[in-house]
Scaffold this motif. Structure first.
Motif, PDB file in Angstrom:
ATOM      1  N   GLN A 261       0.900  -1.126  -0.043  1.00  0.00           N
ATOM      2  CA  GLN A 261       0.153  -0.093   0.207  1.00  0.00           C
ATOM      3  C   GLN A 261       0.664   1.295   0.093  1.00  0.00           C
ATOM      4  N   MET A 262       1.888   1.286   0.656  1.00  0.00           N
ATOM      5  CA  MET A 262       2.985   2.431   0.844  1.00  0.00           C
ATOM      6  C   MET A 262       3.553   2.652  -0.534  1.00  0.00           C
TER       7      MET A 262
ATOM      8  N   LEU B   1       2.360   1.854  -3.292  1.00  0.00           N
ATOM      9  CA  LEU B   1       1.375   2.308  -4.398  1.00  0.00           C
ATOM     10  C   LEU B   1       0.936   3.778  -3.942  1.00  0.00           C
ATOM     11  N   MET B   2       0.733   4.008  -2.537  1.00  0.00           N
ATOM     12  CA  MET B   2       0.663   5.459  -2.248  1.00  0.00           C
ATOM     13  C   MET B   2       1.733   6.377  -2.824  1.00  0.00           C
ATOM     14  N   ARG B   3       2.844   5.963  -2.859  1.00  0.00           N
ATOM     15  CA  ARG B   3       3.987   7.054  -3.263  1.00  0.00           C
ATOM     16  C   ARG B   3       3.764   6.974  -4.822  1.00  0.00           C
ATOM     17  N   GLN B   4       3.639   6.198  -5.469  1.00  0.00           N
ATOM     18  CA  GLN B   4       3.560   5.939  -6.950  1.00  0.00           C
ATOM     19  C   GLN B   4       2.335   7.078  -7.351  1.00  0.00           C
ATOM     20  N   ALA B   5       1.088   6.941  -6.695  1.00  0.00           N
ATOM     21  CA  ALA B   5       0.116   7.567  -7.036  1.00  0.00           C
ATOM     22  C   ALA B   5       0.416   9.146  -6.777  1.00  0.00           C
ATOM     23  N   LEU B   6       0.947   9.449  -5.640  1.00  0.00           N
ATOM     24  CA  LEU B   6       1.285  10.736  -5.298  1.00  0.00           C
ATOM     25  C   LEU B   6       1.933  11.343  -6.272  1.00  0.00           C
ATOM     26  N   ARG B   7       3.125  10.674  -6.640  1.00  0.00           N
ATOM     27  CA  ARG B   7       3.995  11.442  -7.680  1.00  0.00           C
ATOM     28  C   ARG B   7       3.270  11.404  -8.987  1.00  0.00           C
TER      29      ARG B   7
ATOM     30  N   LEU C 225      -3.584   2.587 -10.352  1.00  0.00           N
ATOM     31  CA  LEU C 225      -3.311   3.727 -11.080  1.00  0.00           C
ATOM     32  C   LEU C 225      -3.688   4.046 -12.372  1.00  0.00           C
TER      33      LEU C 225
ATOM     34  N   LEU D  58      -7.181   8.032  -7.791  1.00  0.00           N
ATOM     35  CA  LEU D  58      -6.391   9.132  -7.724  1.00  0.00           C
ATOM     36  C   LEU D  58      -7.537  10.304  -7.150  1.00  0.00           C
TER      37      LEU D  58
ATOM     38  N   LEU E 161      -7.532   9.645  -3.595  1.00  0.00           N
ATOM     39  CA  LEU E 161      -6.215  10.184  -2.704  1.00  0.00           C
ATOM     40  C   LEU E 161      -6.067  11.668  -2.694  1.00  0.00           C
TER      41      LEU E 161
ATOM     42  N   GLU F 147       6.229  14.224  -1.674  1.00  0.00           N
ATOM     43  CA  GLU F 147       5.640  13.274  -2.394  1.00  0.00           C
ATOM     44  C   GLU F 147       5.214  13.543  -3.719  1.00  0.00           C
TER      45      GLU F 147
END
Lengths: 90, 197
Positions: A43-44, A46-52, B119, B125, B128, B147
């Motif tokens: 999950q962490m 995925l979160m980092r990828q999504a935030l970027r 994604l 997204l 998020l 981030e």
């Protein structure tokens, strides 16, 4: 023996700094036994990828013109005025 | 080199204002701050127009200035609320909420499924973004910097005058908060382990 709380700290910090050798071993052992922490780790990531992705998207949007943006006209006029005032002082 | 376009900041506002505003709004999540950031950017550009090399497009140049202005704002906001004791306690309590007294998770982690699918879809997204908005402001700022804008630990610590350990602790709290919010709103099928604690 690491608890899930310790492991979650290490997983989080592994995104910020290289873990030491004992930290890596401890974490690896914990992850081997703990399905919740394995999921947390995924999950962490995925979160980092999504935030970027959010950042890249904002940047791409800003560089292209094909976006419908609500730029309030009153805000635009206030800025125009501020720019004009500054221009006069030059 | 296009002298006329450069010498008339009025055109910048019409040509690039909307794009700059949207970028600023995405990062500050606040209309007033976004407006202020765009204004500061254009004023700074006006003063520095002689230094524009013409290498990058005007838009790229302006976005570069805007990023600095956003960083300035975060720094200013961070100073205003530094070391807020209640924040500290509330954030730590929210973190503790994730764990049973024995250090196990209080909830079994849900499987979020295929990350590629998440994604590629627009829903993840969008949620998020909403979850990011729901974070305590100072954690949200750090997330934006670290981030979303992908600033380095060194720069963030220097600009906000915090230690790396401090930054990591707050990022960790933020990650747990964001994770919990995504879990509730996106997958939402964590199962409470009632017997624990």
């Amino acid at each position: 023996m690491l608890t899930c709380k310790d492991a979650s700290h290490l997983i989080s910090e592994s995104q910020e700094r290289p873990l030491g050798i004992w930290e890596r071993w401890g974490l690896r052992l914990h992850l081997w036994m703990c399905v919740s922490c394995r999921r947390f780790e995924r999950q962490m990531v995925l979160m980092r990828q999504a935030l970027r992705m959010l950042g890249k998207r904002a940047e791409a949007d800003a560089l292209s013109d094909g976006n419908s943006v609500d730029f309030p006209s009153d805000a635009r006029e206030r800025i125009r005025k501020a720019l004009a005032e500054r221009g006069e002082h030059e | 080199m296009n002298e006329t376009a450069l010498s008339s900041p009025d055109t910048w506002l019409d040509e690039h204002g909307a794009a700059l505003y949207k970028y600023a709004l995405t990062h500050t999540r606040d209309e007033h701050k976004a407006e202020e950031a765009v204004q500061e950017t254009l004023l700074a550009a006006l003063q520095a127009r002689d230094r524009y090399s013409g290498g990058a497009s005007v838009r790229t140049w302006l976005i570069g200035i805007l990023k600095h202005k956003i960083m300035d704002m975060f720094r200013h906001d961070a100073r205003e609320v530094t070391l807020d004791e209640p924040d500290e306690i509330a954030e730590e309590a929210a973190l503790e909420d994730n764990f049973a007294p024995d250090g196990h998770w209080s909830l079994r982690m849900a499987d979020w499924g295929d990350p590629v699918q998440a994604l590629e879809g627009s829903q993840f997204l969008a949620i998020l973004q909403r979850c990011l908005d729901a974070l305590p402001p100072r954690l949200a700022r750090l997330f934006m910097l670290r981030e979303v804008m992908e600033e380095s630990t060194e720069i963030i610590c220097k600009e906000l005058a915090i230690t790396p350990t401090n930054l990591w602790t707050m990022l960790h709290r933020g990650r747990l908060g964001l994770r919990q919010c995504l879990d509730r709103n996106w997958v939402g099928d964590s199962v409470q382990i009632a017997a624990r604690g």
